[in-house]
Write a protein that holds these residues in place. Structure first.
Motif: not given
Lengths: 165, 504, 124
Positions: A1, A35, A66, A69-70, A73-76, A130, B186-187, B189-190, B199, B204-206, B359, B361
């Motif tokens: 995203m 996180m 990193k 990267g985190v 990655f997360y929408a929040q 969501r 808020g992912a 895929v997690c 995660s 990163r929640g891959e 969504e 990843c």
């Protein structure tokens, strides 16, 4: 995203920095808490500007790439600030089938900004979210903590007016 | 005396909504105060843990779970006892229990309800799992969007520690167990087993490739058992009342009950827990109270973005894991969205695909690139620009993505498209060949027209039209210029008294 | 600290008694308010407060008011359930502070359930 990254200059206060340093101090022995630290940092600053991510990387002894990267990655994790009133319109299935896209479009049109943007005066920001778990009230939106359900597009003007006076 | 209006007060359990329900996972939801460990204890709380720790060997606990026939409620339906057994068989200096509370399917809120209504039963079940598998630490990974659930879990864990149900030497059995909460960010895929563990580790929640399976190398590289909230919610009752109690409910291969979040075009929305094997017709017509506005039922969507749909022709299918899989659908975590004749199935397929595109990843290319291409093809269909060849390509690509993606997200992402294509091929063909949306939902294909018989020439529509697409003299027939029309629907809303404008 | 089954059972007895009987041993009327996220979003918090406040104003005794999780019927939130000892449970739906106060006055104080606000009235 893809995330919108803020162009607004960073203006953190020494108090905020002190709070963040305390959080880092508490958590730095366990790197899996990255996180958690970022969530608390976002709570302190309202979003995660690059400067804050750098402080976290430094303090936790985790490479900045990193942390970045985190955060991406997360929408929040927000990389740009939110408005005084953040509007989230639920686009979960139940709301969507009951017409929440129209609600979102109407608000965007009214405020002249798109989703994930903040108005220039910093009053409103919009996001599509969501399912917030209030499917029985679909379509639903939240303005900060206030929930509005069973929405119709023609109610939007009136609802927004409550926050602009 | 004038006639007195009397309303008979019917108890809740006699109402249609509840009559067919059997509350097991939700037994305490709506009954006890979730923030009070004392009320949980009053309704047999922590009895199962006491029974296991003081009288059962770990392998006995696993055997009871195996015999009960409990299968994973997160969607996959893997036998829970077998999963525990795999972890128990691996020796290591540290093992973990993980509770997947990253309920991400849009329209699903079963796990939230359990966590908010009965958090102690999850704490108890995880301790039981720890004892059975040899794990001494557990993590609950909860969506950050569920602050009430998080707060009540925090309270429950603190109370359980205070009473000695968590911590060192529980029930003086020598068994230690501790629990931690981790918040998602808020992912979607997690929600996938391995991505969730990645995660928790702060990454990163891959997802990770399997094997090695989590039972061998899971959280922090150690043997790990991961179950979903609803799965755990069944565990204390099974241990306490025995495998037979649970196995007596449900169908041959799917035992017990399933919680569904009933939503969409249905009169009674809400959370329902029904024995496996209940038919969709019973859920919609009896529990759900039918479709509002006298509309016709078209299909029910199950399993969210990973699931499929059940069309009206299969409404009498008893719902269990295997029946749903057989019709190309999926139990999923329990979202059940009812759709009526006004919902366009192509539009619904695209809605779910938009979700997975967003969504994905990005780790593996079938999912990252493939779902994007599928989305573009669906857009072409919805805009009336696709050919029959595109439909073939779409189906071929969908199968390719299913077979080649790394994790559950990608492997199931094409399901909504495949299921709608299977049962509603005629709707796809109408979009492609006739350039028409049978449900009048797809904006590019629909038209607003004025009925010459009904139009009274009041000029209301022409005045509200934002692009001046409507022309006509007062008191004479008005006409919409389809070239100019932006399909906003303002005219139809304005003509609500005469109802001369329709959408086709 | 609870260390064995005997202690747990003892605690269970004690907790069950606390839920159902007053200190003087009289049977308690139990009022529960559905306060999962959906209930709270629909306005359960002011309903809960109104119930507590009205009970206090009328100096009613032998009643426990407690929050609970999701009762299941989203579109009828906020939901309040009242169980008077020896009677069938009554479920009130789509409550607000005023209705809740009225229910306390008529049902809890005078023993007459307000039929119009119950789930059976709402679904007929």
């Amino acid at each position: 995203m893809l995330k919108k990254i803020s162009k607004i200059p960073f203006n953190g206060t020494p108090e905020q920095e002190e709070q963040l340093r305390a959080v880092i101090e508490e958590c730095k022995s366990d790197k899996s808490l990255l996180m958690h630290v970022m969530q608390r940092a976002q709570h302190i600053y309202g979003y995660l500007p690059f400067e804050v991510q750098a402080m976290i990387a430094d303090g936790m002894d985790i490479p900045l790439e990193k942390v970045y990267g985190v955060s991406t990655f997360y929408a929040q994790f927000a990389l740009s600030p939110k408005g005084k009133y953040n509007i989230s319109v639920c686009l979960g299935t139940a709301c969507y089938v009951k017409g929440s896209q129209e609600i979102l479009d109407k608000i965007c049109e009214k405020l002249g900004i798109g989703p994930d943007e903040c108005t220039k005066d910093g009053i409103f920001s919009i996001e599509a979210c969501r399912c917030i778990g209030a499917c029985g009230l679909a379509p639903v939106m939240m303005i900060n903590e206030d929930v509005y359900g069973n929405l119709k597009p023609d109610q939007i003007d009136q609802i927004l007016a409550k926050y602009t006076d | 005396m004038a006639e007195q209006k009397t309303t008979a007060i019917k108890p809740l359990n006699k109402m249609n909504f509840y009559k067919k329900q059997q509350r097991l996972a939700l037994r305490n939801c709506g009954v006890i105060d979730p923030e009070s460990i004392d009320e949980y204890i009053a309704v047999d709380g922590y009895q199962a843990l006491a029974k296991a720790l003081t009288g059962l060997k770990p392998e006995d606990v696993i055997q009871i779970i195996k015999d009960s026939g409990l299968r994973g409620r997160g969607g996959g339906g893997f036998p829970t006892g077998l999963k525990w057994d795999f972890t128990a068989r691996n020796s290591a200096d540290q093992k973990y229990v993980v509770c997947n509370a990253d309920e991400g399917d849009p329209g699903a809120f079963m796990d939230r309800s359990v966590l908010e209504g009965d958090p102690h039963c999850i704490v108890e079940a995880m301790a039981l799992c720890g004892y059975a598998t040899g794990a001494t630490e557990g993590y609950i990974y909860v969506r950050a969007e569920y602050p009430v659930a998080v707060k009540r879990l925090e309270i429950a864990i603190a109370q359980a520690k205070e009473y000695g149900f968590l911590g060192k030497n529980i029930f003086e059995s020598g068994f230690d167990f501790d629990l931690h909460i981790r918040l998602g960010a808020g992912a979607f895929v997690c929600g996938e087993e391995t991505a969730l563990m990645t995660s928790i580790e702060g990454n990163r929640g891959e997802p990770r490739p399997r094997p090695p399976y989590p039972a061998v190398k899971g959280l922090f590289g150690k043997p790990t058992t991961e179950n979903n909230v609803e799965t755990f919610a069944n565990v204390p009752q099974i241990i306490l009342k025995g495998a037979g109690f649970f196995a007596a409910m449900g169908t041959e291969k799917s035992k017990g009950t399933k919680v569904f979040a009933l939503g969409g075009k249905i009169n009674n929305t809400g959370l329902v827990e029904i024995p496996m094997g209940t038919t969709l017709r019973e859920i919609i017509e009896e529990i759900g109270g039918g479709i509002p506005g006298g509309k016709k039922f078209k299909a029910a969507q199950t399993g969210g973005p990973s699931g499929g749909c059940i069309p009206v022709s299969l409404i009498d299918t008893p719902i269990d894991y295997d029946n749903l899989t057989a019709i190309g659908c999926m139990m999923g975590s329990g979202g059940l969205i009812v759709m009526d004749e006004d919902n366009c199935m192509v539009d619904i397929a695209k809605f779910f695909l938009d979700f997975t595109v967003d969504e994905s990843c990005g780790k593996c290319s079938p999912c990252r690139i493939g779902t994007k291409r599928m989305q573009e093809m669906l857009e072409k269909i919805i805009e009336g620009k696709a050919t029959m060849q595109d439909l073939e390509k779409l189906e071929e690509l969908a199968h390719y993505i299913k077979e080649n993606s790394l994790c559950g997200l990608g492997q199931t992402a094409p399901n909504p498209v495949l299921a709608t294509m299977k049962f509603f091929k005629d709707e796809y063909i109408a979009h492609v060949v006739e350039k028409r949306c049978p449900s009048a939902q797809c904006k590019s294909l629909l038209r607003y027209v004025i009925d010459p018989e009904k139009c009274i020439g009041c000029t209301l529509c022409a005045r509200v039209c934002p692009v001046d697409a409507i022309t006509g003299e007062p008191k004479k027939l008005h006409v919409i210029d389809q070239e100019k029309c932006i399909k906003c629907g303002a005219c139809m809303a304005a003509c609500k008294r005469v109802q001369a404008i329709s959408r086709i | 600290m609870i260390k064995n089954i005997a202690q747990l059972n003892e605690k269970k007895e004690e907790c069950f008694a606390k839920m159902t009987k007053s200190d003087a041993g009289e049977a308690l009327t139990r009022v529960v308010v559905g306060m999962a996220t959906c209930g709270i979003a629909a306005g359960a918090t002011p309903v809960f407060k109104a119930i507590e406040q009205t009970i206090q104003e009328l100096a009613l005794s032998n009643i426990t008011v407690t929050q609970t999780g999701c009762i299941g019927m989203c579109q009828y939130e906020p939901i309040v359930e009242i169980t008077v000892p020896g009677e069938e449970k009554v479920t009130y739906v789509q409550m607000n502070a005023e209705k809740a106060a009225q229910v306390v006055k008529e049902h809890l104080a005078n023993g007459k359930p307000v039929a119009d606000y119950t789930v059976s009235a709402a679904t007929e």
